[in-house]
Design a protein around this motif. Structure first.
Motif, mmCIF file in Angstrom:
data_model
loop_
_atom_site.group_PDB
_atom_site.id
_atom_site.type_symbol
_atom_site.label_atom_id
_atom_site.label_comp_id
_atom_site.label_asym_id
_atom_site.label_seq_id
_atom_site.Cartn_x
_atom_site.Cartn_y
_atom_site.Cartn_z
ATOM 1 N N ASP A 1 9.407 2.806 1.738
ATOM 2 C CA ASP A 1 8.109 2.432 2.259
ATOM 3 C C ASP A 1 7.425 1.519 1.233
ATOM 4 O O ASP A 1 7.819 1.482 0.067
ATOM 5 C CB ASP A 1 7.250 3.682 2.511
ATOM 6 N N GLY A 2 6.421 0.830 1.676
ATOM 7 C CA GLY A 2 5.680 -0.061 0.764
ATOM 8 C C GLY A 2 6.548 -1.222 0.316
ATOM 9 O O GLY A 2 7.387 -1.731 1.052
ATOM 10 N N ASP A 3 6.370 -1.635 -0.912
ATOM 11 C CA ASP A 3 7.119 -2.747 -1.499
ATOM 12 C C ASP A 3 8.606 -2.403 -1.495
ATOM 13 O O ASP A 3 8.995 -1.364 -2.014
ATOM 14 C CB ASP A 3 6.627 -2.964 -2.926
ATOM 15 N N LEU B 1 9.983 -1.489 -4.898
ATOM 16 C CA LEU B 1 9.401 -0.323 -5.559
ATOM 17 C C LEU B 1 9.557 0.959 -4.752
ATOM 18 O O LEU B 1 9.546 2.045 -5.323
ATOM 19 C CB LEU B 1 7.915 -0.553 -5.834
ATOM 20 N N GLY B 2 9.706 0.840 -3.450
ATOM 21 C CA GLY B 2 9.705 2.010 -2.581
ATOM 22 C C GLY B 2 11.062 2.611 -2.292
ATOM 23 O O GLY B 2 11.172 3.516 -1.476
#
Length: 109
Positions: free
Chosen positions: A101-103, A106-107
């Protein structure tokens, strides 16, 4: 590669007292061998900051099939033989399905 096929593994090993260096060397040897296995995207050794006897392997496999092949491969067979009698308890193995999820960088591992 389909992100849905990816498998993440967290393997935690507890060295018996006084066997830390032997366990670490066995794991380091396995790392070098496993990096050449098909489907290995991450196979990274760590030591717990709070316990010098606790080692954690963070793994990422392209698929469940790649993980199954790894589980039956020569590197793990050799590691099992080498670790015989060096661990305080059986290895704790967690097989995880990523939920990114998100970036994207990064996720997910």
């Amino acid at each position: 590669m389909n992100q849905n096929d990816v498998v993440v593994v967290i393997a935690t090993l507890e060295a018996a007292d006084g066997k830390e260096s032997q366990v670490e060397e066995a794991l380091r040897t396995a790392v070098r061998a496993v990096h050449a296995e098909p489907g290995c995207e991450r196979y990274a050794l760590h030591r717990a900051s709070s316990s010098p006897t606790t080692f954690v392997m963070v793994e990422k496999w392209a698929s469940g099939q790649a993980l199954r092949v790894h589980g039956k491969g020569p590197a793990l067979a050799e590691l099992g033989k080498t670790l015989d009698g060096l661990l305080a308890k059986p290895m704790d193995l967690q097989i995880l399905t990523p939920l990114p999820d998100g970036d994207p960088q990064l996720g997910a591992l």
